[in-house]
Write a protein that holds these residues in place. Structure first.
Motif, PDB file in Angstrom:
ATOM      1  N   UNK A  35       0.837  -1.184   0.000  1.00 57.14           N
ATOM      2  CA  UNK A  35       0.000   0.000   0.000  1.00 57.14           C
ATOM      3  C   UNK A  35       0.877   1.241   0.000  1.00 57.14           C
ATOM      4  N   UNK A  36       0.636   2.104  -0.967  1.00 52.76           N
ATOM      5  CA  UNK A  36       1.417   3.324  -1.034  1.00 52.76           C
ATOM      6  C   UNK A  36       0.768   4.415  -0.184  1.00 52.76           C
ATOM      7  N   UNK A  37       1.481   5.495  -0.041  1.00 52.01           N
ATOM      8  CA  UNK A  37       0.949   6.616   0.726  1.00 52.01           C
ATOM      9  C   UNK A  37      -0.269   7.232   0.060  1.00 52.01           C
ATOM     10  N   UNK A  38      -0.276   7.222  -1.279  1.00 52.57           N
ATOM     11  CA  UNK A  38      -1.431   7.763  -1.997  1.00 52.57           C
ATOM     12  C   UNK A  38      -2.677   6.913  -1.756  1.00 52.57           C
ATOM     13  N   UNK A  39      -2.510   5.616  -1.702  1.00 51.05           N
ATOM     14  CA  UNK A  39      -3.648   4.730  -1.455  1.00 51.05           C
ATOM     15  C   UNK A  39      -4.221   4.962  -0.065  1.00 51.05           C
ATOM     16  N   UNK A  40      -3.362   5.109   0.902  1.00 53.88           N
ATOM     17  CA  UNK A  40      -3.817   5.380   2.269  1.00 53.88           C
ATOM     18  C   UNK A  40      -4.526   6.728   2.331  1.00 53.88           C
ATOM     19  N   UNK A  41      -3.985   7.710   1.636  1.00 56.82           N
ATOM     20  CA  UNK A  41      -4.590   9.043   1.645  1.00 56.82           C
ATOM     21  C   UNK A  41      -5.974   9.025   0.996  1.00 56.82           C
ATOM     22  N   UNK A  42      -6.139   8.313  -0.106  1.00 60.66           N
ATOM     23  CA  UNK A  42      -7.453   8.244  -0.739  1.00 60.66           C
ATOM     24  C   UNK A  42      -8.459   7.498   0.132  1.00 60.66           C
ATOM     25  N   UNK A  43      -7.999   6.448   0.812  1.00 59.44           N
ATOM     26  CA  UNK A  43      -8.904   5.716   1.709  1.00 59.44           C
ATOM     27  C   UNK A  43      -9.348   6.593   2.880  1.00 59.44           C
ATOM     28  N   UNK A  44      -8.430   7.375   3.424  1.00 57.46           N
ATOM     29  CA  UNK A  44      -8.771   8.277   4.534  1.00 57.46           C
ATOM     30  C   UNK A  44      -9.738   9.357   4.056  1.00 57.46           C
ATOM     31  N   UNK A  45      -9.513   9.871   2.849  1.00 57.22           N
ATOM     32  CA  UNK A  45     -10.430  10.881   2.319  1.00 57.22           C
ATOM     33  C   UNK A  45     -11.822  10.315   2.095  1.00 57.22           C
ATOM     34  N   UNK A  46     -11.889   9.092   1.601  1.00 58.68           N
ATOM     35  CA  UNK A  46     -13.203   8.504   1.360  1.00 58.68           C
ATOM     36  C   UNK A  46     -13.929   8.202   2.657  1.00 58.68           C
ATOM     37  N   UNK A  47     -13.246   7.604   3.600  1.00 58.88           N
ATOM     38  CA  UNK A  47     -13.891   7.233   4.858  1.00 58.88           C
ATOM     39  C   UNK A  47     -14.105   8.425   5.774  1.00 58.88           C
ATOM     40  N   UNK A  48     -13.092   9.264   5.879  1.00 62.65           N
ATOM     41  CA  UNK A  48     -13.167  10.369   6.828  1.00 62.65           C
ATOM     42  C   UNK A  48     -13.817  11.623   6.299  1.00 62.65           C
ATOM     43  N   UNK A  49     -13.886  11.765   4.977  1.00 54.60           N
ATOM     44  CA  UNK A  49     -14.441  12.989   4.423  1.00 54.60           C
ATOM     45  C   UNK A  49     -15.809  12.835   3.799  1.00 54.60           C
ATOM     46  N   UNK A  50     -15.973  11.810   2.998  1.00 53.89           N
ATOM     47  CA  UNK A  50     -17.205  11.677   2.239  1.00 53.89           C
ATOM     48  C   UNK A  50     -18.328  11.070   3.082  1.00 53.89           C
ATOM     49  N   UNK A  51     -18.016  10.082   3.888  1.00 58.50           N
ATOM     50  CA  UNK A  51     -19.067   9.399   4.662  1.00 58.50           C
ATOM     51  C   UNK A  51     -19.795  10.341   5.630  1.00 58.50           C
ATOM     52  N   UNK A  52     -19.102  11.124   6.459  1.00 56.82           N
ATOM     53  CA  UNK A  52     -19.834  12.052   7.333  1.00 56.82           C
ATOM     54  C   UNK A  52     -20.568  13.153   6.563  1.00 56.82           C
ATOM     55  N   UNK A  53     -19.975  13.592   5.457  1.00 50.60           N
ATOM     56  CA  UNK A  53     -20.629  14.633   4.674  1.00 50.60           C
ATOM     57  C   UNK A  53     -21.914  14.113   4.028  1.00 50.60           C
TER      58      UNK A  53
END
Length: 86
Positions: free
Chosen positions: A1-19
């Motif tokens: 897992x690259x840093x970009x993959x982790x960053x996209x997963x965090x954005x999807x889970x932490x940003x889109x779901x609550x919004x």
């Protein structure tokens, strides 16, 4: 897992779901705020994803989406402001 993959997963889970949760219920003003958060998270997600893929021409979509989401927010705010006694 690259840093970009982790960053996209965090954005999807932490940003889109609550919004999306905010955008799905509440007053019309709260829904508008939720949609604005979804569009901001989507822009960030697409920027990181284009860097992860390594294709610079994918940057055009988020760079167009950012001003369009802002303009859409202004239009919806104008329409919400017209509510009241007729």
């Amino acid at each position: 897992m690259t840093g970009y993959t982790v960053c996209t997963a965090v954005l999807l889970l932490g940003g889109v779901a609550p919004a999306l949760a905010v955008a799905s219920r509440g007053t019309p003003e709260e829904r508008l705020i939720g949609l604005e958060l979804v569009s901001s998270a989507a822009v960030l997600f697409m920027l990181v994803l284009s860097q992860a893929i390594g294709q610079s021409f994918y940057l055009s979509v988020p760079l167009v989406l950012a001003p369009l989401s802002f303009a859409g927010t202004l239009v919806f705010t104008r329409l919400l402001g017209r509510r009241g006694p007729s």
